[in-house]
Scaffold this motif. Structure first.
Motif, short mmCIF file in Angstrom:
data_model
loop_
_atom_site.label_atom_id
_atom_site.label_comp_id
_atom_site.label_asym_id
_atom_site.label_seq_id
_atom_site.Cartn_x
_atom_site.Cartn_y
_atom_site.Cartn_z
N ILE A 10 0.84 -1.20 0.00
CA ILE A 10 0.00 0.00 0.00
C ILE A 10 0.88 1.24 0.00
O ILE A 10 0.65 2.20 -0.75
CB ILE A 10 -0.93 0.02 1.23
CG1 ILE A 10 -1.91 -1.14 1.15
CG2 ILE A 10 -1.68 1.34 1.32
CD1 ILE A 10 -2.78 -1.29 2.39
N ARG A 11 1.91 1.21 0.83
CA ARG A 11 2.79 2.37 0.92
C ARG A 11 3.45 2.66 -0.42
O ARG A 11 3.55 3.79 -0.85
CB ARG A 11 3.87 2.14 1.98
CG ARG A 11 3.57 2.91 3.24
CD ARG A 11 4.74 2.90 4.16
NE ARG A 11 5.14 1.54 4.50
CZ ARG A 11 5.78 1.24 5.63
NH1 ARG A 11 6.09 2.18 6.47
NH2 ARG A 11 6.11 0.00 5.88
N ARG A 12 3.91 1.58 -1.05
CA ARG A 12 4.59 1.76 -2.33
C ARG A 12 3.65 2.36 -3.37
O ARG A 12 4.01 3.26 -4.11
CB ARG A 12 5.15 0.42 -2.81
CG ARG A 12 6.01 0.56 -4.03
CD ARG A 12 6.62 -0.76 -4.44
NE ARG A 12 7.66 -1.19 -3.51
CZ ARG A 12 8.27 -2.36 -3.60
NH1 ARG A 12 7.93 -3.21 -4.54
NH2 ARG A 12 9.21 -2.68 -2.74
N LYS A 45 3.23 6.03 -2.56
CA LYS A 45 4.46 6.78 -2.84
C LYS A 45 4.53 7.09 -4.34
O LYS A 45 4.98 8.13 -4.76
CB LYS A 45 5.70 5.97 -2.42
CG LYS A 45 6.00 6.06 -0.94
CD LYS A 45 7.13 7.06 -0.66
CE LYS A 45 7.21 7.45 0.80
NZ LYS A 45 7.53 6.33 1.68
N LYS A 46 4.05 6.11 -5.12
CA LYS A 46 4.10 6.30 -6.57
C LYS A 46 3.10 7.35 -7.00
O LYS A 46 3.33 8.12 -7.92
CB LYS A 46 3.79 4.95 -7.25
CG LYS A 46 4.84 4.56 -8.30
CD LYS A 46 4.42 3.32 -9.05
CE LYS A 46 5.22 2.12 -8.57
NZ LYS A 46 4.60 0.85 -9.00
N LYS A 47 1.96 7.38 -6.31
CA LYS A 47 0.92 8.31 -6.67
C LYS A 47 1.30 9.75 -6.32
O LYS A 47 1.09 10.67 -7.10
CB LYS A 47 -0.37 7.92 -5.94
CG LYS A 47 -1.59 8.18 -6.78
CD LYS A 47 -2.80 7.53 -6.16
CE LYS A 47 -3.99 8.45 -6.31
NZ LYS A 47 -5.13 8.02 -5.51
N MET A 48 1.84 9.94 -5.12
CA MET A 48 2.31 11.27 -4.75
C MET A 48 3.78 11.35 -5.15
O MET A 48 4.57 10.52 -4.76
CB MET A 48 2.20 11.47 -3.22
CG MET A 48 0.79 11.43 -2.71
SD MET A 48 -0.38 12.46 -3.60
CE MET A 48 -0.20 14.03 -2.78
N ARG A 49 4.12 12.32 -5.95
CA ARG A 49 5.47 12.30 -6.50
C ARG A 49 6.36 13.33 -5.86
O ARG A 49 6.22 14.53 -6.10
CB ARG A 49 5.39 12.58 -7.98
CG ARG A 49 4.25 11.82 -8.52
CD ARG A 49 4.64 10.71 -9.35
NE ARG A 49 3.88 10.99 -10.53
CZ ARG A 49 4.33 10.89 -11.74
NH1 ARG A 49 5.52 10.49 -11.97
NH2 ARG A 49 3.60 11.19 -12.74
N TRP A 50 7.26 12.84 -5.05
CA TRP A 50 8.19 13.75 -4.37
C TRP A 50 9.38 14.01 -5.24
O TRP A 50 9.86 13.16 -5.92
CB TRP A 50 8.61 13.17 -3.03
CG TRP A 50 7.48 13.17 -2.08
CD1 TRP A 50 6.68 12.10 -1.77
CD2 TRP A 50 6.97 14.27 -1.33
NE1 TRP A 50 5.72 12.48 -0.87
CE2 TRP A 50 5.88 13.81 -0.60
CE3 TRP A 50 7.35 15.62 -1.23
CZ2 TRP A 50 5.16 14.64 0.24
CZ3 TRP A 50 6.62 16.42 -0.39
CH2 TRP A 50 5.54 15.93 0.33
#
Ligand SMILES: Nc1ncnc2c1ncn2[C@@H]1O[C@H](COP(=O)(O)OP(=O)(O)O)[C@@H](O)[C@H]1O
Ligand SMILES: [Mg+2]
Lengths: 284, 260
Positions: free
Chosen positions: A274-276, A279-284
């Motif tokens: 889920i975290r991964r 993380k992919k969806k929100m792009r830092w």
């Protein structure tokens, strides 16, 4: 006393030592349980009930019970905890009431779990009339993990830069939309971490369920949330302390511990996924 | 306070009447009245802590977010008194956009950053969103640099590009007014001049208010300048007049760098 360079080295040595000790312990525990328990694991062990006064057979009812408890308590504690955290972090204004709420949550976090068990017994089993049941035990466990979930969610939301909230509000976006579209997606990985910690807690707690619905032995599976149940940690406790033949059931005990460990690791793995994804969806 | 009388026919976009503002017991803005002209750039200058940001944040009521903040007086945006109790602050902020000191793009793609506002305000049509993204990026002079990487993270852009993206993001909700609070203070000179050119272009369609502590910037881009000191609007007028023959001694001292 030491030169800066020497004290840097000494500090680093101590830090390395500390982490080495921690890692060693973790691996020792995992290795110990796995090596002792792996022999007991079989299809029958995972799919059959205990037999012959619990000296043989499997732990299927206890697995089912623990899974039900995880689902039941999370279904209550996750939404409640996350909503409470959103309120505290995004809406509440510093003041006396918020201070009292925070104190209450801190105290809840520090309360021994057997006290929760007693409360659950008085409140859910007796007063609300749920009886010794999956429902009563799930609600009790939800209370046990509520502070963990609230704290983790609050901390995760606090890491969202205030500038992003302002940017969103300045676009004519409401507070709630800002929470949903900006704050929660960014905070989600941290919140998931809190959820995992609490799943581990729910799977492992014994005292709260002992008083609210866990059975020593049940010949059949629970069929409704008002039924009593078996659960892995209590089953382990029973086998190890008051079973009919404690020495002979050692392998079953370790096998039970190993299954418990695997369930928690499995949940961990889902959480990492889920975290991964986020993380992919929100792009830092 | 000294106010220049403007030439006839200049339309006012924001009217401020006897505005006072407090943070708790501390008064941060004192009895400010001013008319900010439409389709022009107005610069707020003054030593730090004099209340420029606070005043700017009165126009989109961002000050509402600060619990201790209390406002008295009237601010008219167009015809509407925005401090009346029945005003929808969310609607107001669509009309009055804001760009902040530190570029603050969302941790999403370039495209998503711009589509964010329109989408939340109900635009679902993919074609429409595409054209909004393209138009606003062009208006913010960023299209040529990013048109082939709309799906890459906004946070990979340089600071100057991020700030122009934030301007584009603001344009995407179709405001009438754009407020900018020291938008170039974290940027290099080249990015700064790009943004200055952009503002000169945008004033055809928008009313722009910019806080800056860069005197050259105020002189270069603005049509009107307001000089603040200790919560008071000391002087307001056409930029040329303020810079060439300020009426107040303290304005002159500040502009010539004798203090501040
Ligand atoms: N959130 C706040 N709470 C209390 N005082 C504030 C707050 N924001 C600004 N102030 C005070 O108001 C005054 C004006 O601040 P500000 O508008 O940020 O000035 P400027 O933008 O001109 O540097 C300062 O004295 C500052 O300390
Ligand atoms: Mg400021």
């Amino acid at each position: 006393m030491f030169s800066p360079k020497t004290s840097e080295r000494i500090a680093f040595a101590f830090l390395t030592l500390a982490i080495a000790i921690v890692v060693a312990f973790v691996f020792t525990i995992i290795f110990y349980i796995t090596s002792n328990g792996i022999g007991a694991i079989s299809t029958d062990f995972l799919t059959q009930g205990p037999k012959n006064r619990m000296t043989e057979g499997g732990i299927f009812p206890a697995i089912v019970g623990t899974v039900f408890l995880i689902i039941g308590s999370m279904a209550v504690a996750l939404p409640l905890g996350i909503l409470a955290a959103i309120y505290l972090n995004e809406y509440a204004e510093e003041g006396r009431i918020v201070w009292i709420i925070q104190m209450a949550i801190n105290n809840l976090a520090g309360t021994p779990s057997v006290v929760f068990g007693l409360f659950g017994l008085a409140m859910f089993v007796k007063y609300m009339g749920f009886g010794a049941s999956i429902l009563a035990a799930s609600l009790t466990l939800a209370l046990v993990v509520l502070p963990v979930i609230i704290r983790a969610s609050e901390e995760a939301m606090a890491t969202v830069p205030p500038g992003l909230r302002e940017a969103s509000l300045a676009l004519g976006v409401t507070r709630w939309q800002t929470v949903r579209k900006i704050v929660l997606p960014i905070a989600l990985p941290g919140m998931v971490t809190g959820a995992i910690l609490s799943v581990g807690r729910v799977a492992g707690e014994t005292a709260p369920i002992l008083l609210t619905g866990a059975a020593y032995f049940l010949p059949r599976l629970p069929t409704a949330i008002s039924d009593q149940f078996m659960a892995l940690p209590y089953h382990l406790f029973v086998l190890a302390t008051s079973g009919t033949n404690i020495a002979a059931t050692r392998p079953i005990q370790y096998g039970t511990a190993l299954v418990l460990l695997l369930i928690v690791l499995g949940v961990n793995f889902v959480a990492v996924m889920i975290r991964r994804h986020y993380k992919k969806k929100m792009r830092w | 306070m000294v106010t220049d009388t403007f030439a006839e026919g200049i339309e006012t976009e924001i009217t401020v009447m006897e505005l006072n503002l407090w943070y708790g017991a501390k008064q941060a803005l004192k009895d400010i009245s001013v008319d900010i002209p439409k389709n022009s750039i107005t610069a707020f200058i003054g030593p730090s802590g004099c209340g420029k940001s606070t005043f700017l944040r009165c126009f989109n009521r961002m000050n509402d977010l600060i619990k201790s903040c209390r406002v008295e007086g009237d601010v008219l945006v167009g015809e509407d008194n925005i401090y009346e109790s029945n005003v929808d602050v969310v609607e107001l902020r669509k009309r009055v956009g804001m760009v902040f000191q530190k570029p603050n793009p969302f941790p999403m793609s370039i495209y998503e950053n711009i589509a964010y506002g329109p989408r939340i305000h109900g635009e679902k049509n993919k074609e429409k969103l595409n054209s909004i993204v393209e138009e606003t990026l062009k208006a913010a002079a960023l299209w040529d640099e990013v048109s082939d990487q709309l799906d890459s993270p906004a946070l990979d852009l340089s600071g100057g590009q991020q700030q122009r993206l934030c301007i584009a993001r603001t344009l995407a909700v179709k405001p009438e007014i754009i407020l900018l609070d020291e938008p170039c203070s974290a940027l290099d000179p080249i990015s700064t001049s790009k943004i200055e050119d952009l503002l000169m272009e945008l004033k055809k369609d928008y009313t722009i208010v910019i806080v800056t502590h860069n005197m050259q910037q105020a002189a270069r881009v603005s049509d009107y300048t307001a000089y603040f000191l200790l919560g008071e609007l000391t002087e307001f007028g056409e930029t040329r007049q303020i810079f060439e023959m300020p009426r107040e001694k303290s304005t002159e001292d500040y502009i010539t760098g004798r203090f501040g």
